[in-house]
Write a protein that holds these residues in place. Structure first.
Motif, PDB file in Angstrom:
ATOM      1  N   SER A  94      -5.566  -2.789   3.025  1.00 28.60           N
ATOM      2  CA  SER A  94      -5.036  -3.853   2.172  1.00 28.60           C
ATOM      3  C   SER A  94      -5.180  -3.472   0.708  1.00 28.60           C
ATOM      4  O   SER A  94      -5.899  -2.547   0.361  1.00 28.60           O
ATOM      5  CB  SER A  94      -5.747  -5.174   2.450  1.00 28.60           C
ATOM      6  OG  SER A  94      -7.111  -5.057   2.147  1.00 28.60           O
ATOM      7  N   THR A  95      -4.479  -4.204  -0.115  1.00 31.80           N
ATOM      8  CA  THR A  95      -4.510  -3.981  -1.553  1.00 31.80           C
ATOM      9  C   THR A  95      -4.779  -5.301  -2.247  1.00 31.80           C
ATOM     10  O   THR A  95      -4.534  -6.361  -1.680  1.00 31.80           O
ATOM     11  CB  THR A  95      -3.173  -3.375  -2.038  1.00 31.80           C
ATOM     12  OG1 THR A  95      -3.227  -3.220  -3.447  1.00 31.80           O
ATOM     13  CG2 THR A  95      -1.991  -4.229  -1.666  1.00 31.80           C
ATOM     14  N   GLU A  96      -5.278  -5.247  -3.442  1.00 30.91           N
ATOM     15  CA  GLU A  96      -5.532  -6.471  -4.202  1.00 30.91           C
ATOM     16  C   GLU A  96      -4.319  -6.889  -5.032  1.00 30.91           C
ATOM     17  O   GLU A  96      -4.344  -7.907  -5.686  1.00 30.91           O
ATOM     18  CB  GLU A  96      -6.740  -6.270  -5.124  1.00 30.91           C
ATOM     19  CG  GLU A  96      -8.036  -6.054  -4.366  1.00 30.91           C
ATOM     20  CD  GLU A  96      -8.380  -7.207  -3.426  1.00 30.91           C
ATOM     21  OE1 GLU A  96      -8.254  -8.375  -3.837  1.00 30.91           O
ATOM     22  OE2 GLU A  96      -8.761  -6.933  -2.276  1.00 30.91           O
ATOM     23  N   ASN A  97      -3.261  -6.092  -5.014  1.00 28.97           N
ATOM     24  CA  ASN A  97      -2.067  -6.359  -5.826  1.00 28.97           C
ATOM     25  C   ASN A  97      -1.017  -7.183  -5.077  1.00 28.97           C
ATOM     26  O   ASN A  97       0.163  -6.881  -5.133  1.00 28.97           O
ATOM     27  CB  ASN A  97      -1.442  -5.040  -6.293  1.00 28.97           C
ATOM     28  CG  ASN A  97      -2.375  -4.256  -7.171  1.00 28.97           C
ATOM     29  OD1 ASN A  97      -3.212  -4.823  -7.846  1.00 28.97           O
ATOM     30  ND2 ASN A  97      -2.248  -2.944  -7.149  1.00 28.97           N
ATOM     31  N   GLU A 103       2.438  -7.335  -0.813  1.00 30.18           N
ATOM     32  CA  GLU A 103       2.297  -6.796  -2.162  1.00 30.18           C
ATOM     33  C   GLU A 103       3.497  -7.136  -3.035  1.00 30.18           C
ATOM     34  O   GLU A 103       3.352  -7.750  -4.081  1.00 30.18           O
ATOM     35  CB  GLU A 103       2.101  -5.284  -2.075  1.00 30.18           C
ATOM     36  CG  GLU A 103       1.766  -4.636  -3.389  1.00 30.18           C
ATOM     37  CD  GLU A 103       1.452  -3.168  -3.236  1.00 30.18           C
ATOM     38  OE1 GLU A 103       1.776  -2.426  -4.171  1.00 30.18           O
ATOM     39  OE2 GLU A 103       0.912  -2.762  -2.195  1.00 30.18           O
ATOM     40  N   ASN A 150       0.819  -1.210   0.000  1.00 34.80           N
ATOM     41  CA  ASN A 150       0.000   0.000   0.000  1.00 34.80           C
ATOM     42  C   ASN A 150       0.860   1.270   0.000  1.00 34.80           C
ATOM     43  O   ASN A 150       0.654   2.171   0.801  1.00 34.80           O
ATOM     44  CB  ASN A 150      -0.964  -0.023   1.191  1.00 34.80           C
ATOM     45  CG  ASN A 150      -2.185   0.808   0.928  1.00 34.80           C
ATOM     46  OD1 ASN A 150      -2.462   1.173  -0.212  1.00 34.80           O
ATOM     47  ND2 ASN A 150      -2.913   1.112   1.975  1.00 34.80           N
ATOM     48  N   ARG A 151       1.847   1.312  -0.877  1.00 35.03           N
ATOM     49  CA  ARG A 151       2.758   2.450  -1.077  1.00 35.03           C
ATOM     50  C   ARG A 151       3.605   2.787   0.160  1.00 35.03           C
ATOM     51  O   ARG A 151       4.122   3.888   0.281  1.00 35.03           O
ATOM     52  CB  ARG A 151       1.986   3.685  -1.550  1.00 35.03           C
ATOM     53  CG  ARG A 151       1.319   3.483  -2.899  1.00 35.03           C
ATOM     54  CD  ARG A 151       0.789   4.772  -3.465  1.00 35.03           C
ATOM     55  NE  ARG A 151      -0.139   5.459  -2.610  1.00 35.03           N
ATOM     56  CZ  ARG A 151      -1.465   5.375  -2.681  1.00 35.03           C
ATOM     57  NH1 ARG A 151      -2.021   4.627  -3.587  1.00 35.03           N
ATOM     58  NH2 ARG A 151      -2.224   6.047  -1.866  1.00 35.03           N
TER      59      ARG A 151
END
Length: 131
Positions: free
Chosen positions: A63-66, A85, A9-10
């Motif tokens: 969260s992220t999907e990547n 990620e 998330n960056r």
């Protein structure tokens, strides 16, 4: 000490390479009904069933999907995977580079390391995922 720098998330995080058995690309995860929110499911890793834990959910961050990588953690004979990620690189970190904060955001964040172009939180989740 060697640490694995990864991104979620960056934001950047570090985890001890001594706790990580291997890094694998994300594969099909089978969901587990009624599991805790941070349990993403199970994978078959070369004939061994490994529980996959969503690190974002465990750390209570967005969260992220990547999610492209799984850090396979080891503790004696037990293995669990952390869904992340992206692994960036493996670095040698000196103890002097680690800055400790009196007010930690999370019980899993053990300090920070400042780089010229980024800051990374040091994550330690071994006790949480294996106990």
């Amino acid at each position: 000490m060697q640490m694995i720098l990864f991104k979620m998330n960056r934001q950047y995080y570090l985890i001890s390479a001594a706790d990580v058995e291997e890094v694998v690309e994300t594969i099909q995860i089978t969901k587990v009904p009624l599991a805790s929110k941070w349990i993403k499911g199970l994978i078959n890793l070369r004939g061994t069933v490994v529980t996959i834990i969503g690190l974002a959910e465990l750390l209570d961050i967005p969260s992220t999907e990547n999610n492209m990588n799984i850090l396979v953690m080891k503790n004696e004979e037990a293995r669990k995977g952390l869904l992340i990620e992206e692994v960036v690189e493996v670095l040698d970190i000196k103890d002097d580079d680690i800055q400790l904060s009196l007010e930690q955001e999370s019980k899993h964040i053990k300090g920070v390391v400042a780089f010229p172009d980024k800051i990374a939180n040091i994550v330690d989740v071994t006790d949480s995922i294996f106990n």
